[in-house]
Design a protein around this motif. Structure first.
Motif, PDB file in Angstrom:
ATOM      1  N   LEU A 364      80.321  -4.997  31.437  1.00  0.00           N
ATOM      2  CA  LEU A 364      80.595  -4.265  32.686  1.00  0.00           C
ATOM      3  C   LEU A 364      80.338  -5.170  33.892  1.00  0.00           C
ATOM      4  O   LEU A 364      81.130  -5.180  34.851  1.00  0.00           O
ATOM      5  N   ALA A 365      79.258  -5.944  33.827  1.00  0.00           N
ATOM      6  CA  ALA A 365      78.955  -6.870  34.927  1.00  0.00           C
ATOM      7  C   ALA A 365      80.078  -7.902  35.070  1.00  0.00           C
ATOM      8  O   ALA A 365      80.466  -8.273  36.192  1.00  0.00           O
ATOM      9  N   PHE A 366      80.608  -8.337  33.945  1.00  0.00           N
ATOM     10  CA  PHE A 366      81.732  -9.285  33.976  1.00  0.00           C
ATOM     11  C   PHE A 366      82.927  -8.644  34.691  1.00  0.00           C
ATOM     12  O   PHE A 366      83.559  -9.260  35.554  1.00  0.00           O
ATOM     13  N   MET A 367      83.212  -7.396  34.354  1.00  0.00           N
ATOM     14  CA  MET A 367      84.324  -6.687  35.002  1.00  0.00           C
ATOM     15  C   MET A 367      84.122  -6.631  36.517  1.00  0.00           C
ATOM     16  O   MET A 367      85.052  -6.906  37.282  1.00  0.00           O
ATOM     17  N   VAL A 368      82.909  -6.237  36.912  1.00  0.00           N
ATOM     18  CA  VAL A 368      82.630  -6.102  38.342  1.00  0.00           C
ATOM     19  C   VAL A 368      82.855  -7.441  39.046  1.00  0.00           C
ATOM     20  O   VAL A 368      83.510  -7.504  40.101  1.00  0.00           O
ATOM     21  N   GLY A 369      82.351  -8.524  38.449  1.00  0.00           N
ATOM     22  CA  GLY A 369      82.522  -9.852  39.046  1.00  0.00           C
ATOM     23  C   GLY A 369      83.994 -10.202  39.226  1.00  0.00           C
ATOM     24  O   GLY A 369      84.410 -10.673  40.295  1.00  0.00           O
ATOM     25  N   GLN A 370      84.777  -9.945  38.197  1.00  0.00           N
ATOM     26  CA  GLN A 370      86.196 -10.303  38.255  1.00  0.00           C
ATOM     27  C   GLN A 370      86.960  -9.402  39.232  1.00  0.00           C
ATOM     28  O   GLN A 370      87.863  -9.847  39.937  1.00  0.00           O
ATOM     29  N   LEU A 371      86.580  -8.134  39.267  1.00  0.00           N
ATOM     30  CA  LEU A 371      87.269  -7.200  40.172  1.00  0.00           C
ATOM     31  C   LEU A 371      86.946  -7.521  41.627  1.00  0.00           C
ATOM     32  O   LEU A 371      87.825  -7.452  42.505  1.00  0.00           O
ATOM     33  N   GLN A 372      85.694  -7.890  41.869  1.00  0.00           N
ATOM     34  CA  GLN A 372      85.312  -8.244  43.230  1.00  0.00           C
ATOM     35  C   GLN A 372      86.068  -9.504  43.680  1.00  0.00           C
ATOM     36  O   GLN A 372      86.585  -9.565  44.803  1.00  0.00           O
ATOM     37  N   ALA A 373      86.173 -10.473  42.772  1.00  0.00           N
ATOM     38  CA  ALA A 373      86.902 -11.706  43.095  1.00  0.00           C
ATOM     39  C   ALA A 373      88.360 -11.385  43.414  1.00  0.00           C
ATOM     40  O   ALA A 373      88.933 -11.928  44.368  1.00  0.00           O
ATOM     41  N   ALA A 374      88.950 -10.482  42.626  1.00  0.00           N
ATOM     42  CA  ALA A 374      90.350 -10.109  42.864  1.00  0.00           C
ATOM     43  C   ALA A 374      90.484  -9.378  44.201  1.00  0.00           C
ATOM     44  O   ALA A 374      91.409  -9.647  44.975  1.00  0.00           O
ATOM     45  N   GLU A 375      89.554  -8.485  44.469  1.00  0.00           N
ATOM     46  CA  GLU A 375      89.606  -7.746  45.744  1.00  0.00           C
ATOM     47  C   GLU A 375      89.503  -8.719  46.919  1.00  0.00           C
ATOM     48  O   GLU A 375      90.274  -8.636  47.878  1.00  0.00           O
ATOM     49  N   ASP A 376      88.570  -9.664  46.800  1.00  0.00           N
ATOM     50  CA  ASP A 376      88.396 -10.656  47.865  1.00  0.00           C
ATOM     51  C   ASP A 376      89.668 -11.465  48.071  1.00  0.00           C
ATOM     52  O   ASP A 376      90.001 -11.849  49.192  1.00  0.00           O
ATOM     53  N   ALA A 377      90.371 -11.754  46.968  1.00  0.00           N
ATOM     54  CA  ALA A 377      91.571 -12.584  47.052  1.00  0.00           C
ATOM     55  C   ALA A 377      92.820 -11.754  47.342  1.00  0.00           C
ATOM     56  O   ALA A 377      93.932 -12.289  47.368  1.00  0.00           O
ATOM     57  N   GLY A 378      92.668 -10.442  47.495  1.00  0.00           N
ATOM     58  CA  GLY A 378      93.827  -9.580  47.747  1.00  0.00           C
ATOM     59  C   GLY A 378      94.753  -9.462  46.541  1.00  0.00           C
ATOM     60  O   GLY A 378      95.951  -9.225  46.696  1.00  0.00           O
ATOM     61  N   GLN A 379      94.185  -9.620  45.337  1.00  0.00           N
ATOM     62  CA  GLN A 379      95.013  -9.523  44.127  1.00  0.00           C
ATOM     63  C   GLN A 379      94.941  -8.116  43.533  1.00  0.00           C
ATOM     64  O   GLN A 379      94.028  -7.349  43.827  1.00  0.00           O
ATOM     65  N   LYS A 380      95.907  -7.813  42.683  1.00  0.00           N
ATOM     66  CA  LYS A 380      95.886  -6.565  41.925  1.00  0.00           C
ATOM     67  C   LYS A 380      95.476  -6.873  40.486  1.00  0.00           C
ATOM     68  O   LYS A 380      95.662  -8.002  40.002  1.00  0.00           O
ATOM     69  N   VAL A 381      94.946  -5.871  39.797  1.00  0.00           N
ATOM     70  CA  VAL A 381      94.420  -6.085  38.444  1.00  0.00           C
ATOM     71  C   VAL A 381      94.970  -5.052  37.470  1.00  0.00           C
ATOM     72  O   VAL A 381      95.063  -3.864  37.793  1.00  0.00           O
TER      73      VAL A 381
END
Ligand SMILES: *[C@@H]1O[C@H](CO)[C@@H](O)[C@H](O)[C@H]1NC(C)=O
Ligand SMILES: *[C@@H]1O[C@H](CO)[C@@H](O)[C@H](O)[C@H]1NC(C)=O
Ligand SMILES: *[C@@H]1O[C@H](CO)[C@@H](O)[C@H](O)[C@H]1NC(C)=O
Ligand SMILES: *[C@@H]1O[C@H](CO)[C@@H](O)[C@H](O)[C@H]1NC(C)=O
Ligand SMILES: *[C@@H]1O[C@H](CO)[C@@H](O)[C@H](O)[C@H]1NC(C)=O
Ligand SMILES: *[C@@H]1O[C@H](CO)[C@@H](O)[C@H](O)[C@H]1NC(C)=O
Ligand SMILES: *[C@@H]1O[C@H](CO)[C@@H](O)[C@H](O)[C@H]1NC(C)=O
Ligand SMILES: *[C@@H]1O[C@H](CO)[C@@H](O)[C@H](O)[C@H]1NC(C)=O
Length: 614
Positions: A364-381
């Motif tokens: 779950l922590a891995f997911m949060v890290g990756q989702l935050q990175a995507a949000e910061d970069a303006g990406q969709k997941v």
């Protein structure tokens, strides 16, 4: 083929004879009283507290060593004829030691023991979840979701394949009408028997996929010319009792090679469930004192998938317990592939400590890290994974925590895709599960049908995807009809249905609208009112083959499940006991079906108990 043998064949007096035989013939006197205690404990188990009491007895056996523990259960399995002797032996000797290890490591009265009761016998399920707030970075103040483009560009295609379950020992001419979980193999104990139904070249509902069927599907997938392919796991056949690391390694490597050979595009895979590790379901947590024994699967797929996902994601597979995030080239879309195995009730490594672990292996922590990175970069997941979070067989804890992450990143996560059930389904997440409305629907997980013919006609999905929003505009199911005379000559792959054409008019979907979470919610409203439409869905579940009748009670369960991305909201909770509870009413994804797909040990123990109580 039998997943759960019928209870009707053994009456009380026959049982008595069987036990007498065991007592006086097979077991030494030291083991006899232990054996008797276990029989009594299983007979007396009727609710959560008596299940805890049974675990105390099983603990005594576990402290006598794995061999004693296994041998008691193997003999019970044989005596009750729960399965063929090789299946009893194989299933219990591979999974038994993990359960014995659990029992030696925990307090039989505590909550982990309650979770084990739930996983093994279906008791205590309503009493074992622990509230936990996932640490989440706050959203940015100006985090408004982007305005959708006014003019839609031409969508691209993505293919979703799942649960291929290829049996590399499938043998044309072998018995297709056997007494094991899968048939169409030359099992040693069947040598010399007359064949009643010879296996044909391209598959049978009692058997996993022959290589020819998998190849045929991959060719059909390639013909679609998709931008990329997602695979939501389960490569290996269902002969769980024979599972060993060498065969599983070979199966995983061969399938990666098949994909590379047959599909001319990028594949984003996710780790499967039990079948993709050995022994089945066994993914030890990194906190386990005993083992780190799934690292070989992560290493293997890290190497096997690198060609598609790149070296950074491949490193993640190795170091983050099988999960990864990879950007689809030339897009703004990230595929976040999660290993759902640490949330799966039948991963028996999850019960070897009384310490509450909200996030085993930090998935779950891995997911949060990756989702935050995507949000910061303006990406969709897009999140892809094997086991959908709404099912009865997933831990309610992690399903709840995952849902918290989803709520936080609902503007970033524009698609979720799973497999595992073998059925064509969907599950809706709501911002408020007490008020399930179109306006509150925040995400819809799309669940892919299986290739293996054991649960219907072989199939895969094709999505039309908006190249700007990465939302799904349409979904088509392509299937091969096993009843068509051409199937055994050369499987044909054809359209079963087109979601937009079939469901769009019923819901009143505007022409340029995506298949939004609100659309799926409104479809469940249509199903409530229009039984013809619901029955069509029920037929599609298994792609028009092996269709199970679904009455009003089943329908209401099915719709409840469609509205339960969070498993605590589903209507599948087994009550334990001989009555299988609400599931038994006939949910289209029934408990018994589910067992066919499980590790085997749960169905054996469950059935053992049920037989002892008849
Ligand atoms: C369920 O949990 C509650 C609170 O922890 C406890 O009081 C109760 O005895 C449990 N019920 C069973 C059947 O174990
Ligand atoms: C086991 O758990 C029960 C209930 O939580 C507790 O009362 C008991 O003391 C524990 N036993 C041991 C040996 O820790
Ligand atoms: C197999 O069938 C043949 C011909 O019907 C019969 O003679 C033979 O006894 C059968 N063998 C077995 C093992 O049943
Ligand atoms: C399948 O096998 C069972 C028992 O082994 C037999 O009774 C049945 O007739 C067989 N079915 C077919 C279709 O041959
Ligand atoms: C388990 O594997 C991880 C990743 O390779 C490694 O960092 C860790 O040290 C291993 N743990 C044990 C107990 O071997
Ligand atoms: C769903 O139904 C609601 C209420 O009838 C309606 O307002 C909304 O537009 C519908 N949404 C979709 C996507 O069909
Ligand atoms: C109910 O669903 C069926 C099958 O999709 C459709 O043909 C029919 O028009 C629907 N009825 C109503 C009243 O919408
Ligand atoms: C599959 O083929 C059989 C035999 O031709 C036919 O009866 C059946 O309707 C077909 N199934 C589907 C879903 O098209």
């Amino acid at each position: 083929m039998q997943c759960l043998p019928s209870l009707r064949h053994m009456n009380g007096s026959l049982l008595f004879t069987v036990f007498s035989l065991i007592f006086f013939g097979l077991i030494n006197s030291a083991q006899a009283s232990l054996f008797d205690d276990i029989l009594q404990a299983l007979k007396n188990m009727v609710d959560c507290s008596s299940c805890h009491a049974t675990l105390v007895t099983l603990q005594t056996a576990a402290f006598q060593g794995d061999d004693t523990f296994n041998s008691v259960f193997i003999q019970l399995c044989d005596a009750l004829k729960l399965a063929d002797p090789d299946v009893c032996q194989g299933t219990l000797s591979t999974t038994g030691p993990i359960i014995a290890h659990d029992l030696r490591s925990i307090n039989a009265s505590d909550q982990t023991a309650g979770r084990l009761c739930d996983a093994l016998f279906g008791f205590c399920s309503s009493n074992v979840s622990t509230p936990f707030t996932v640490p989440l970075p706050p959203p940015k103040a100006n985090n408004a979701p982007p305005v959708p483009p006014s003019e839609r560009r031409e969508p691209f295609q993505v293919v979703h394949i799942s649960d291929v379950h290829i049996d590399r020992e499938y043998t044309v001419g072998a018995e297709a009408n056997c007494t094991k979980t899968i048939c169409c193999r030359n099992f040693p104990d069947q040598a010399g028997r007359n064949i009643t139904e010879p296996a044909e070249p391209n598959g049978n509902h009692n058997c996993d996929s022959p290589i020819s069927l998998a190849d045929s599907m991959l060719e059909a997938v390639n013909d679609i010319n998709p931008k990329f392919v997602i695979f939501t796991g389960d490569v290996v056949d269902h002969a769980n009792w024979l599972s060993n690391q060498l065969d599983v390694t070979n199966d995983l490597e061969e399938f990666n090679a098949d994909l590379l050979l047959k599909v001319n595009t990028q594949v984003f895979p996710s780790l499967g469930r039990h079948h993709d590790s050995s022994p089945v379901n066994a993914f030890a947590r990194k906190t386990s004192m005993t083992a780190n024994d799934s690292q070989w699967v992560f290493d293997l797929e890290s190497a096997g998938w690198e060609q598609w996902i790149g070296n950074q994601a491949s490193d993640q597979v190795r170091h983050d317990s099988g999960s990864y995030a990879a950007l689809v080239p030339e897009t703004n879309l990230v595929i976040l592939s999660v290993n759902t195995q640490y949330w799966y009730k039948q991963n028996f490594w999850l019960y070897d400590s009384d310490e509450f672990q909200p996030d085993p292996n930090d998935v779950l922590a891995f997911m949060v890290g990756q989702l935050q990175a995507a949000e910061d970069a303006g990406q969709k997941v897009w999140v892809i994974g094997h086991i959908p979070l709404g099912s009865e067989d997933i831990m309610e804890d992690q399903s709840n925590y995952y849902d918290q992450i989803l709520q936080r990143y609902k503007d970033t996560i524009v698609g979720q895709f799973f497999g595992h059930s073998h059925k064509d389904q969907f599950q809706i997440a709501y911002s408020n599960y007490n008020e399930q409305t179109a306006a509150n629907a925040v995400s819809a997980a799309l669940i892919g049908p299986a290739l293996t013919p054991t649960s219907g006609n072989p199939a895969f999905k094709v999505y039309d995807v908006d190249p700007d929003t990465f939302s799904v505009m349409n979904m088509r199911v392509i299937f091969s009809n096993t009843s068509d005379p051409s199937f055994q000559v050369e499987p044909k792959w054809e359209l079963l249905y087109d979601a937009r054409e079939t469901y769009g008019p019923l819901v009143g979907l505007p022409d340029d609208s995506e298949l939004t979470p609100a659309f799926w919610h409104n479809l469940t409203k249509v199903f409530e009112k229009n039984n013809t439409a619901f029955q069509l869905y029920n037929t599609f579940l298994s792609r028009g083959s092996l269709v199970k009748a679904c009455d009003e009670a089943c329908k209401s369960n099915t719709i409840c499940d469609q509205r339960a991305f969070r498993s605590e909201n589903n209507c599948d909770t087994p009550s334990g006991g001989v009555s299988l509870g609400r599931r038994d009413i006939g949910s289209s994804f029934s408990f018994v079906d589910d067992e066919c797909e499980g590790s085997g040990i749960r169905s054996l123990l469950y059935e053992m108990r049920a037989k002892l109580q008849t």
